[in-house]
Design an enzyme around this catalytic site. Structure first.
Site, PDB file in Angstrom:
ATOM      1  N   SER A   1     -12.964  -6.019   2.151  1.00 55.84           N
ATOM      2  CA  SER A   1     -14.084  -5.497   1.349  1.00 55.84           C
ATOM      3  C   SER A   1     -15.424  -6.016   1.874  1.00 55.84           C
ATOM      4  CB  SER A   1     -13.911  -5.862  -0.133  1.00 55.84           C
ATOM      5  OG  SER A   1     -12.812  -5.207  -0.701  1.00 55.84           O
TER       6      SER A   1
ATOM      7  N   TYR B   1       0.851  -1.187   0.000  1.00 54.06           N
ATOM      8  CA  TYR B   1       0.000   0.000   0.000  1.00 54.06           C
ATOM      9  C   TYR B   1       0.885   1.234   0.000  1.00 54.06           C
ATOM     10  CZ  TYR B   1      -3.619  -3.302   1.612  1.00 54.06           C
ATOM     11  OH  TYR B   1      -4.482  -4.362   1.763  1.00 54.06           O
TER      12      TYR B   1
ATOM     13  N   ARG C   1     -16.927  -2.830  -1.454  1.00 52.54           N
ATOM     14  CA  ARG C   1     -16.298  -1.615  -1.990  1.00 52.54           C
ATOM     15  C   ARG C   1     -17.271  -0.427  -1.971  1.00 52.54           C
ATOM     16  NH1 ARG C   1     -14.876  -6.027  -4.734  1.00 52.54           N
ATOM     17  NH2 ARG C   1     -12.709  -6.663  -4.541  1.00 52.54           N
TER      18      ARG C   1
END
Length: 331
Positions: free
Chosen positions: A206, A58, A210
């Site tokens: 998720s 990330y 999302r």
């Protein structure tokens, strides 16, 4: 506090996915404000949240660095999870593929420890299975880190049932992280049962589809230009309205409980078993606080039956990823 267990690792019932806070493109989760992201982590700790999830990729690196700054002086009692498994250049550029070689396992761990500012990673995941490296070699290298005190518990992400079995034969696996939500239930067929057989906790990422299951996106026009979800198969023009039928039921049940749609979607996951610990992504205090309140929402048998009928396994319109991303899952 509602405590759950990932293997022998005790955590609060809901964790925080830190990915939206820093190190991802604007097109994925919108712009993030560092001050608000850190305030969100601090507020979560105040509310009793103990479990925070990040990853080397990330950014790369920026997300771990932000989490490290946020937990400085607040480390005690927290469970910090991070992930390795991608080939990242020394310049910190975009990943160029997967790499779960023993050499990369160690390199990534040393870097994550430094960026997070901690002495031990509580839960260390392989981010994606590397088809070129036997899982036994990867987990063997991870186990060395446990013996050295650099890692407490091991995890896998998006691994298939067979891979999970092979990994657990080398070293105990505390958690398997995979996508799981009302609109993505395929893990229920084989992967979740095998995890339970092996005593492996399950961490859904998720968990809100999302953002779709929050009920705050009524049409594709609600997404800003450049948002990655405009290319998500389940957000496509041919699938969007069909999937809204799931959200309509979620919102109806939410109204009955005086809860948000997001809280009901998370409460449904919590009702799937005491070994399930979802990690909704947050970058703002308001969103995080709403998610954490789901731990206090109890769905009754009728609620669960209605949700099951609205979102049966395998019936969501469209695949969860495009072809390239799907090829990296459940190996």
């Amino acid at each position: 506090m509602q405590t759950r267990y990932l293997g022998e690792l005790a955590v609060f019932a809901i964790g925080i996915g830190c990915m939206p806070m820093a190190g991802v493109t604007k097109g994925m989760y919108g712009e993030a404000d560092e001050g608000e992201s850190i305030a969100t982590i601090h507020r979560a700790i105040d509310l009793g949240v103990t479990f925070f999830d990040t990853a080397e990729v990330y950014g790369p690196h920026a997300n771990e660095e932000l989490l490290g700054r946020a937990i400085s002086g607040k480390r005690e009692g927290l469970v910090i999870a991070t992930k390795f498994g991608f080939r990242i250049g020394t310049d910190g550029g975009p990943p160029t593929g997967v790499d779960s070689s023993p050499e990369n396992v160690r390199r990534a761990c040393e870097g994550s420890l430094r960026r997070l500012g901690i002495e031990t990673i509580d839960l260390y995941y392989q981010h994606r299975v590397d088809p070129a490296v036997p899982i036994e070699e990867t987990v063997g290298a991870m186990a060395e880190l446990v013996r050295e005190g650099k890692v407490r518990h091991l995890g896998l992400s998006e691994a298939g049932a067979g891979t999970l079995r092979r990994a657990a034969a080398v070293h105990p696996i505390a958690a398997l992280q995979s996508e799981y939500s009302l609109w993505e239930r395929d893990v229920e067929t084989e992967i979740l049962p095998v995890a339970r057989e092996l005593g492996v906790g399950f961490v859904p990422y998720s968990p809100l589809g999302r953002g779709f299951l929050t009920g705050q996106i009524a049409s594709r026009a609600d997404l800003p230009a450049g948002d990655y979800r405009l290319n998500d198969p389940r957000y496509s023009e041919e699938n969007f309205d069909r999937n809204l039928a799931i959200v309509d039921v979620v919102k109806t049940i939410a109204a009955r409980h005086g809860a948000s749609a997001a809280q009901v979607a998370l409460a449904w996951l919590l009702a799937q078993g005491e070994d399930v610990v979802p990690i909704p992504g947050s970058k703002r205090r308001t969103t995080m606080e709403d998610s954490v309140k789901a731990a206090a929402v109890t769905l009754d048998a009728d609620d669960l039956a209605r949700l099951d009928a609205a979102a049966p396994r395998g019936k969501t319109a469209g695949p969860r990823y495009g072809e390239r991303m799907m090829a990296m899952t459940r190996l």
